[in-house]
Design an enzyme around this catalytic site. Sequence first.
Site, short mmCIF file in Angstrom:
data_model
loop_
_atom_site.label_atom_id
_atom_site.label_comp_id
_atom_site.label_asym_id
_atom_site.label_seq_id
_atom_site.Cartn_x
_atom_site.Cartn_y
_atom_site.Cartn_z
N ASP A 192 -10.27 2.08 2.13
CA ASP A 192 -10.38 1.50 3.49
C ASP A 192 -10.83 2.60 4.44
OD1 ASP A 192 -9.41 -1.05 2.97
OD2 ASP A 192 -7.32 -0.50 3.30
N LYS A 218 0.82 -1.23 0.00
CA LYS A 218 0.00 0.00 0.00
C LYS A 218 0.85 1.27 0.00
CE LYS A 218 -3.98 -2.13 2.20
NZ LYS A 218 -5.00 -2.11 3.24
#
Length: 493
Positions: free
Chosen positions: A319, A283
């Site tokens: 997220d 990420k």
Amino acid sequence: MGKIAVALTDASPGSLAAAEAAELVELRIDHLGADALEGLVERFRGRCIVTYRAAADGGVDGAVAEADRLALLARAAKDGRVAYVDYELGCEGAAPPAAGRAAKLIVSRHDFERTPHAKELEQLRAEMESTGADVVKIVTTARAEPDCFGVYHLFEGASAPMIALAMGEYGHASRVICLKLGAEMTFASAAPGRESAPGQISLDDMLGMYRAGEVGRDTALYGVMGDPIAHSMSPAIHNAAFAQLAMDAVYLPFRVTDDAAEFTRRIFGEVGLQGLSVTIPHKEAVIASLDRVDPVAERMGAVNTVAATEGGLYGTNTDSAAACDSLEAALGGSLEGRRIGVCGAGGAARAIVYGAADRGAEVLIANRTRSRAERLAAETGAAVCGPEELAGAGLDALVNATSVGMAPNRDSCPVADEALREGLVVFDTVYNPLETTLLARARSRGCVTVDGMEMFVGQAAAQFELWTGQAAPGGLMRSVALERLAARTQEGG
Ligand code: NAP
């Protein structure tokens, strides 16, 4: 559109039933035995591929004399019921000449060790095309995901129909992507555990999850990059959503170990990917490949979603938004001015703390390693406390963003019961199990509970909407994720 061939390695009722459902059936005579040939050719008349792999090329019948093997293939090549016959490169001279063949001639080369460099692959293709093959088949072994790029480029400038794919887990996606690039066919196993080559995808997944029978040149490609990736639920939920909306799109897992930014640039630039989910451990690294990053994701230093846009590659973090949306839904309004306690200071906690702070919440972080909590607090303007202080902190919501309570340690709970007062919103990011000990205790004390699947499905739904511009079928995505989770629990995962 390419075809799917089931590689038949045994004649059990289950495998034969799978073969019945496939467009093509590869009869692996080295597994099945020469005596089985006649019955199987009759059964799969017009749609069988006869392959009698030599031991040196991955065949399992080490006892067969080479002359007998080639004689069987030659008989099959003249048999009007056989669609294709497969000769390894170097053996094709033993095939009947084109005028005497009823079946199409596949000339194949398998490399069980590696994927040769692009130049070497091109030379190999030219050599194979010069044999007069009706179909050239090049199968390599991917030692890393980028190996697949060389295989994909084989389709450019090919002068004969091709099959090209890479074996192994790193080659998983190539077994479907090759159909978009124009492969004559791809191969599937009759069932998990019945693979005739490493990394083969089962027919159920090929047809059910990937809808590979419908993959062609116009199919939009999406995927998820991570390591490990084999147990990701994302392919199941995104593909189910594409199917529900009857979209010509497929979503594939990419196991990427190193250099996530380089892989990202190449898969968008060279294969035309349209959207990528990014999971652990990439990420942060993926950001180097992007042209634009959403400001919250940029400050957080974590991107879980990449989209191809007119302005280049765009990255965001769904997220964070999904977790905050779940909290707002449970609280019945904006996070502005709310007091949110967050247990944890890892990746999930960062997404929530940054998102909540951005929406104006007052955030309190409690983490086992206090220095990590202090760093995150300093970046976001949050405060730090010990876990025991959460009870008297006047919280509106409490979030568990640690792995405490996750299977197999299901009995553990990140906070004491005193922290769970009636009316408090308690959100556990852990979704395996769905009902954690924290959520069970919170519910019994009158809290409003939110499970980790809300965030998981929420982040996926937001990706889907960003990529496709269509409303995501959230209910379907949640039920597919729950099915996968139940299957994984049954397997002991
Ligand atoms: P991570 O970056 O490795 O962080 C782990 C966090 O858990 C750290 O704060 C760590 O504290 C804490 N921790 C681990 N073991 C602990 C223990 N025995 N006692 C107290 N604290 C402990 O992992 P992550 O990516 O943030 O994931 C954390 C959880 O979030 C996982 O359970 C994951 O399933 C869940 N998650 C859910 C979603 C979703 O969509 N629902 C998405 C991402 C993650 P230290 O700093 O002291 O090590």
